[in-house]
Motif scaffolding. Structure first.
Motif, short mmCIF file in Angstrom:
data_model
loop_
_atom_site.label_atom_id
_atom_site.label_comp_id
_atom_site.label_asym_id
_atom_site.label_seq_id
_atom_site.Cartn_x
_atom_site.Cartn_y
_atom_site.Cartn_z
N ARG A 67 64.03 -4.97 53.69
CA ARG A 67 62.77 -4.54 53.08
C ARG A 67 61.61 -5.41 53.56
NH1 ARG A 67 65.72 -4.49 48.00
NH2 ARG A 67 66.66 -2.44 47.84
N ALA A 68 61.83 -6.72 53.64
CA ALA A 68 60.76 -7.62 54.08
C ALA A 68 60.38 -7.33 55.53
CB ALA A 68 61.21 -9.07 53.93
N SER A 69 61.38 -7.10 56.38
CA SER A 69 61.05 -6.82 57.77
C SER A 69 60.37 -5.46 57.91
CB SER A 69 62.29 -6.88 58.66
OG SER A 69 63.19 -5.83 58.33
N GLN A 70 60.77 -4.49 57.08
CA GLN A 70 60.11 -3.18 57.11
C GLN A 70 58.65 -3.30 56.68
OE1 GLN A 70 61.66 -0.62 58.39
NE2 GLN A 70 59.90 0.72 58.17
N ALA A 71 58.40 -4.11 55.64
CA ALA A 71 57.02 -4.32 55.18
C ALA A 71 56.19 -5.00 56.27
CB ALA A 71 57.02 -5.15 53.90
N MET A 72 56.80 -5.95 56.98
CA MET A 72 56.07 -6.64 58.06
C MET A 72 55.73 -5.65 59.18
SD MET A 72 57.12 -10.05 60.19
CE MET A 72 58.48 -9.31 61.01
N LEU A 73 56.68 -4.77 59.53
CA LEU A 73 56.41 -3.77 60.56
C LEU A 73 55.30 -2.81 60.13
CD1 LEU A 73 60.00 -2.90 61.80
CD2 LEU A 73 58.21 -4.09 63.05
N GLN A 74 55.27 -2.45 58.83
CA GLN A 74 54.21 -1.56 58.34
C GLN A 74 52.84 -2.22 58.45
OE1 GLN A 74 54.36 1.58 57.57
NE2 GLN A 74 56.58 1.68 57.87
N THR A 75 52.74 -3.51 58.11
CA THR A 75 51.44 -4.17 58.21
C THR A 75 51.03 -4.32 59.69
OG1 THR A 75 52.45 -6.36 58.19
CG2 THR A 75 51.72 -5.47 56.08
N HIS A 76 52.01 -4.52 60.56
CA HIS A 76 51.71 -4.63 61.98
C HIS A 76 51.15 -3.30 62.51
CE1 HIS A 76 51.98 -5.90 66.12
NE2 HIS A 76 52.75 -4.87 66.41
#
Length: 149
Positions: free
Chosen positions: A15-24
């Motif tokens: 989930r954390a990595s998915q959120a980081m990809l979304q902000t990117h």
């Protein structure tokens, strides 16, 4: 018990990595010019803009076709196809100057100044065995003097 905690930690990391990809994905793109954009007209009134030569002419090295040939010193005995190459006139077998000429022939010069063609060698052999070109000489005598002959 440990398995459920490991699964939960793995899902949290996902989930954390998915959120980081979304902000990117929401970051603005760098300010690059569009490839379809029309180039701006020159500032000095039109026509073709002159670009200075790079590198400057005084830093350019002559091409292989602009020089008569290349030369290197070969101090050890020259072994070709398993035999030691000797000068046909004086019998010298070491301390050669090897010339790679513009017409793709290889010539050998012994210390006594005898020149002989060597058909068993080619420019590829010369390129494999020579170092980088470090000097250009206007005459053959200057080149020979530089190499100690």
């Amino acid at each position: 018990m440990f398995r459920r905690r490991a699964d939960r930690e793995f899902r949290d990391a996902q989930r954390a990595s998915q959120a980081m990809l979304q902000t990117h994905a929401t970051w603005p793109a760098p300010d690059f010019a569009s490839p379809a954009a029309e180039p701006a007209p020159p500032a000095h009134g039109g026509g073709i803009e002159e670009v200075p030569d790079f590198p400057p002419t005084e830093l350019r090295v002559p091409s292989r076709k602009e020089v008569e040939g290349l030369m290197m010193r070969w101090e050890h005995p020259l072994v070709i196809d398993g035999e030691v190459r000797e000068c046909p006139q004086c019998g010298a077998y070491r301390d050669w100057i090897v010339f790679s000429m513009r017409n793709d022939t290889i010539w050998l010069r012994c210390r006594a100044g005898h020149n002989t063609a060597e058909p068993r060698l080619d420019p590829a052999w010369y390129n494999r065995n020579s170092g980088p070109v470090d000097h250009f000489h206007p005459t053959l005598d200057d080149g020979l003097r530089h190499l100690g002959h």
